[in-house]
Each structure stands twice: as structure tokens, then as C-alpha cells.
Write a protein that holds these residues in place. Structure first.
Motif, short mmCIF file in Angstrom:
data_model
loop_
_atom_site.label_atom_id
_atom_site.label_comp_id
_atom_site.label_asym_id
_atom_site.label_seq_id
_atom_site.Cartn_x
_atom_site.Cartn_y
_atom_site.Cartn_z
N GLN A 41 0.83 -1.20 0.00
CA GLN A 41 0.00 0.00 0.00
C GLN A 41 0.87 1.26 0.00
O GLN A 41 1.99 1.25 0.53
N VAL A 42 0.34 2.32 -0.61
CA VAL A 42 1.07 3.58 -0.71
C VAL A 42 0.24 4.70 -0.07
O VAL A 42 -0.98 4.78 -0.30
N CYS A 43 0.88 5.54 0.73
CA CYS A 43 0.18 6.67 1.37
C CYS A 43 -0.24 7.67 0.29
O CYS A 43 0.60 8.15 -0.47
N HIS A 47 1.58 11.22 1.08
CA HIS A 47 3.03 11.37 0.93
C HIS A 47 3.61 10.52 -0.20
O HIS A 47 4.82 10.59 -0.48
N ASN A 48 2.77 9.70 -0.82
CA ASN A 48 3.20 8.86 -1.94
C ASN A 48 4.41 8.01 -1.56
O ASN A 48 5.39 7.90 -2.31
N GLU A 49 4.36 7.40 -0.40
CA GLU A 49 5.44 6.54 0.05
C GLU A 49 4.86 5.23 0.56
O GLU A 49 3.70 5.19 0.99
N MET A 58 3.66 2.20 2.71
CA MET A 58 3.20 2.11 4.09
C MET A 58 3.76 0.85 4.74
O MET A 58 4.11 -0.12 4.05
N CYS A 97 1.58 5.09 7.73
CA CYS A 97 2.57 5.86 6.99
C CYS A 97 3.51 6.51 8.00
O CYS A 97 3.07 7.20 8.92
N LYS A 98 4.79 6.33 7.82
CA LYS A 98 5.77 6.86 8.76
C LYS A 98 5.72 8.39 8.80
O LYS A 98 5.79 9.01 9.87
N SER A 99 5.55 9.02 7.63
CA SER A 99 5.50 10.49 7.58
C SER A 99 4.24 11.02 8.26
O SER A 99 4.27 12.03 8.96
N CYS A 100 3.10 10.33 8.05
CA CYS A 100 1.86 10.75 8.71
C CYS A 100 2.00 10.64 10.23
O CYS A 100 1.53 11.52 10.97
#
Length: 247
Positions: A16-18, A21-23, A25, A34-37
Motif C-alpha cells: 500500500q502507498v500513502c 506522501h506517496n510513500e 506504508m 505511513c511513517k511520515s503521517c
């Protein structure tokens, strides 16, 4: 003693991709994140020391329960049109200054309605609240009613309710003698006053009684205790100032 085993959190990649942030998960405890979230949420949840202080100050002010009409009363906006008002204001300022020097004593302010007694008491409260003191304002009738709830509500305890009024640094007890003269209710008020004396906690008592009437109503034992450590006594015997003048 053997060392405690280290607990390691396993982070598993997902497909899966956030969307924000398009990174990719990660999976933790069976849930994708998501690490950035997560980092953003952590940053947003952080309060500065000033934020916490502001929250505590607001909570302290709310708990004081000053009357809405008097929440903005200060010593500066108290009208002093004659010597009696000037003396009353000066006595309250002196009470405040002595309090900050740890010279804490009881205060009694008596006199006619509309002379600014509650204004000065709330101005005192606002100043002490700004110094991180826990202040409680309440009328004598409301306090006795609050404690009397223990008589009908078995989940409440009279001693515990009294202790709540003893816990504050300064109790401002307004309208003493107005609607609290039923014998059993008056006993509750006196229990609080005795308990605060025993705990070395100062009380500001406000009444429309004269000094002599108040002394008789409190009784010799309680009146004597009220004078411990030099009582501040203020008599407001001028005319009602509410007619055309804001006090």
C-alpha cells in the motif's frame, strides 16, 4: 540480576502507498501506517511549556468560579469617589501584597449592598490567580446547598465535600447571612470555616451584616478564630453605587 530482554517491534512492508506522501506504508501490529503521517501527528500533538502553562492558568481561573459579571473586575477599575472607597481599595491591595509575602490572614468585608464588596474581592481573586494561587468564590447559600447534597445522595460524603472547600488556597465566601440562616445549613458553613482555620487557610467573608451583627452570628469561638494572625476588617457604609455608577 539478569538484564531485561529488549522488545523489538517488527515493521513489515506492505504493497500500500500513502495517498498524501506517496510513500510505501508499513505494517505494525496488523495495521498499515505511513511513517511520515505518524511523524506529523506526533509533531502536532506536542505542546510547548507555554501552552501547558496557559492551559493550567485557564483551568485555575475556571475553577475559581468568579461571577460572570465580575470576571473583569480589577483594582484599577474600582471607582474611588470618596475616602471610604479609597480606604477599602487600599486594604484589599495591602491584603494582596501581604499574601504574596506569605502573611496570610482572614478578611471580613461588611456593609450595604452595591458598595463594591464583590468587585474588590474578585479583583483580589484575579490578582492571586495570576500568581498561580487556587482561589474559590462561592456564596454562602450555594456552598451549604452543595454540601447538603450528601444528605440525600448516598454516593456523596459530607466530610469529602467540606474538604473540597478547605483545599483551595483562599476561599471567598460571599453573601454570608443572606440565605444561609437555616440552622442546619448555617452549621455546614461554620464547619467549613472551622476546618479552614484548623488547616491554616485564609478566608475572605463578605456580608451585608454590620460588624456587630456578624460577630453575633458567627459566635464568640468562630469570631475569635477569624481574628487569628491579624484580621483585615473593612466596613463599607456608603450609599449603593449601582444607581448610575458602575462599581
Amino acid at each position: 540480576m539478569s538484564a531485561m530482554p529488549k522488545f523489538k517491534i517488527e515493521l513489515e512492508p506492505t504493497n500500500q502507498v500513502c495517498s498524501k506522501h506517496n510513500e510505501p506504508m508499513l505494517m505494525m501490529f496488523g495495521r498499515p501506517f505511513c511513517k511520515s503521517c505518524s511523524n506529523e501527528a506526533l509533531q502536532n500533538s506536542k505542546f510547548s511549556t507555554a501552552d501547558f502553562e496557559h492551559m493550567r492558568d485557564q483551568k485555575r481561573f475556571d475553577n475559581a468560579m468568579l461571577p460572570k459579571r465580575h470576571t473583569h473586575c480589577t483594582f484599577e477599575n474600582y471607582m474611588t469617589q470618596h475616602s471610604g472607597q479609597k480606604y477599602a481599595k487600599q486594604q484589599f491591595v495591602s491584603f494582596y501584597q501581604d499574601y504574596l509575602k506569605d502573611l496570610k490572614r482572614n478578611g471580613v468585608i461588611v456593609g450595604r449592598t452595591g458598595t463594591g464588596k464583590t468587585h474588590l474581592a474578585c479583583a483580589l481573586a484575579r490578582n492571586l490567580l495570576s500568581k498561580k494561587q487556587n482561589i474559590r468564590y462561592i456564596t454562602s447559600e450555594d456552598m451549604s446547598n452543595e454540601i447538603a447534597k450528601a444528605w440525600t445522595d448516598k454516593s456523596m460524603n459530607e466530610s469529602t465535600l467540606i474538604a473540597q472547600f478547605v483545599a483551595c488556597d483562599l476561599l471567598i465566601l460571599d453573601e454570608y447571612g443572606l440565605h444561609d440562616q437555616h440552622e442546619t445549613r448555617l452549621q455546614l458553613v461554620h464547619k467549613v470555616l472551622y476546618a479552614r482555620y484548623d488547616a491554616c487557610k485564609p478566608t475572605m467573608l463578605i456580608s451585608n451584616f454590620t460588624k456587630d451583627q456578624l460577630k453575633e452570628n458567627l459566635g464568640d469561638r468562630l469570631w475569635s478564630r477569624f481574628q487569628q494572625d491579624k484580621l483585615t476588617m473593612i466596613e463599607c457604609d456608603w450609599e449603593d453605587m449601582r444607581s448610575g455608577v458602575v462599581v
